[in-house]
Design an enzyme around this catalytic site. Sequence first.
Site, mmCIF file in Angstrom:
data_model
loop_
_atom_site.group_PDB
_atom_site.id
_atom_site.type_symbol
_atom_site.label_atom_id
_atom_site.label_comp_id
_atom_site.label_asym_id
_atom_site.label_seq_id
_atom_site.Cartn_x
_atom_site.Cartn_y
_atom_site.Cartn_z
ATOM 1 N N LYS B 81 13.778 -48.474 -22.353
ATOM 2 C CA LYS B 81 14.479 -49.141 -21.325
ATOM 3 C C LYS B 81 13.740 -49.405 -19.991
ATOM 4 O O LYS B 81 13.357 -48.291 -19.657
ATOM 5 C CB LYS B 81 15.766 -48.587 -21.123
ATOM 6 C CG LYS B 81 16.818 -49.624 -20.437
ATOM 7 C CD LYS B 81 17.945 -48.900 -20.232
ATOM 8 C CE LYS B 81 19.317 -49.681 -19.622
ATOM 9 N NZ LYS B 81 20.627 -49.061 -19.417
ATOM 10 N N SER B 156 24.414 -52.266 -20.957
ATOM 11 C CA SER B 156 23.368 -52.787 -20.199
ATOM 12 C C SER B 156 21.950 -52.405 -21.123
ATOM 13 O O SER B 156 20.898 -53.271 -20.678
ATOM 14 C CB SER B 156 23.174 -52.162 -18.983
ATOM 15 O OG SER B 156 22.569 -50.800 -18.962
ATOM 16 N N SER B 180 26.749 -47.997 -21.979
ATOM 17 C CA SER B 180 25.411 -48.827 -22.250
ATOM 18 C C SER B 180 24.396 -48.530 -23.212
ATOM 19 O O SER B 180 23.391 -49.258 -23.444
ATOM 20 C CB SER B 180 24.470 -48.791 -20.749
ATOM 21 O OG SER B 180 25.252 -49.573 -19.878
#
Lengths: 96, 487
Positions: B81, B156, B180
């Site tokens: 990420k 997210s 997330s």
Amino acid sequence: MSSSPDLNIDHIAKLARLALTPEEKAKFAQQLGDVLHHIEQLKKVDVSHVEPTAHAAPVFNVWADDVARPGLPVERALQNAPTQREHMVVVPKVVE
Amino acid sequence: MSSDLIFQPIAQLAVALDAKKISSVELTRAVIARTRAVDTRVRAFNSFDEADALAQAAASDARRAAGQARGPLDGIPIGLKDVIAVDGQPLTASSKMLANFVSPYDATVTTKLKNAGAVLWGRLNLDEFAMGSSTENSANGPTSNPWDLTRVPGGSSGGSAAALAAGEAIATLGSDTGGSIRQPAAFCGVVGLKPTYGLVSRYGLIAFASSLDQIGPFARTVEDAAIVLGAIAGHDERDSTSFKTDIPDYRAELAARRGPWKLGIPKEYFGEGLDPEIGAAVEQAIAFYKKQGCEIREVSLPHTRYCLDTYYVIATAEASSNLARYDGIRYGHRSKHATDIVDLYFQSRAEGFGAEVKRRIILGTYVLSSGYYDAYYLRAQKVRTLIRQDFLNAFREVDALLTPTSPMPAFKIGEKADPLALYLCDIYTIGVNLAGLPGISVPCGFTQSGLPIGAQIIGQPFQESSLLAIARAYEQAHEWNTRHPIL
């Protein structure tokens, strides 16, 4: 639905050092009014004898040994600076 | 051959690598080819560096040829990420604020993956600064769900989930502040694990809400999640909230722990707002455990209804504080339209941050401001104590809790324009962050329209071994993870 009467968006934006357009102010005031209205629920909970939780980790008062260690070289620490000169970050003039 | 490779779990690929049936360069090339073929549609990556990945793969092959392979992750392409620092690579948080930022050092998880021999592959899209549940709040545009490109991958960590589901990586890392990792794992039909707060170092992770953030793996199988967790977990003196605890061999523990377990079903997680198809799929999972001899007990987490509000006070308060560092001075976006130094802060932040980040900074600043601190922030911290106590009370009776991961399957891009409607997506995941517990989402079926469904298992603090074993028992008896999206 409605903006919260308590939420003075100009004051808060100033505290947050955030320039907002008039459109953003109107939109955020309305949206955050809805969110704050939802958050009012928390007032229903009896917390009179409850201690606050800052974090859920069972760790407190962590000390590091006071020993010098190598850090980032200056060039690397400054590699993302928007402007720099002689190993310093350049900023607009602060004092006339 | 290559399409077979990209959907194989790490456990299987590691055997093939060790037997020299495949090389890491071959595997990495397959992942790169797949990414080139599908990512213009999935848009899971913010950027990737093919030459760097192939050089890492070649180094891995050289180690293996010399008899110095470092374990099951050596030579495996793992995506990160874009909030996790990799020395010399971009680190943008999907924000205009950090559009040109290059990491000057490695996050601790990055160092650990490098030490394990993993091939670090690409920077994965997210909601800006990890604030969102759909990956639509990205300065780079939304990521699509590989199962239906008109839908969101969740968020997210949407890029991390979508890349894995689409075969663009063999495993990925995400971060989880209110769901997330688990929610996008559910939306994309992969395994996603949020470890206990303090198990994995946050050093080198861009901070959103420091008392809630935790890094964890996305993987094809629970066993793969155990392998990656074993590589990234452990105390780190550079993160003062990281916990000193022995890290077990999670993979070996999977075989050693066979149950039966006592599983709690929190009644508050099966009420109004739960999609009936998801409810039915989770009921099937409960029935499976019951058939395996597990004791199923209804439990109550009475403060569940306050989780969302508590979360949005605490998370935004911490975010407003953490994001104060982006002022246009030392790094990040600097406005060219400022009149003086103070105006430089105002303008740089106005130009660098997107709408959701601004909204959360305003809300967080408000709940911390003079006259409102006690009413909002302090009160939320006290309710947080009650929420955590609910879970600990439940764990006096049961080993783990079983719930849906999300009340709904993946929704359409652009469908949830109202921030509050989007916040409600997280109602089953945020309690786990507030209480600092580990939670895992495992695929447990598909809707009639072909969208993945996830079941969440919540474990006791630092009991990842049990949590993974419980999840593994379900996974071994089902084949949901053998299906892949057609792209």
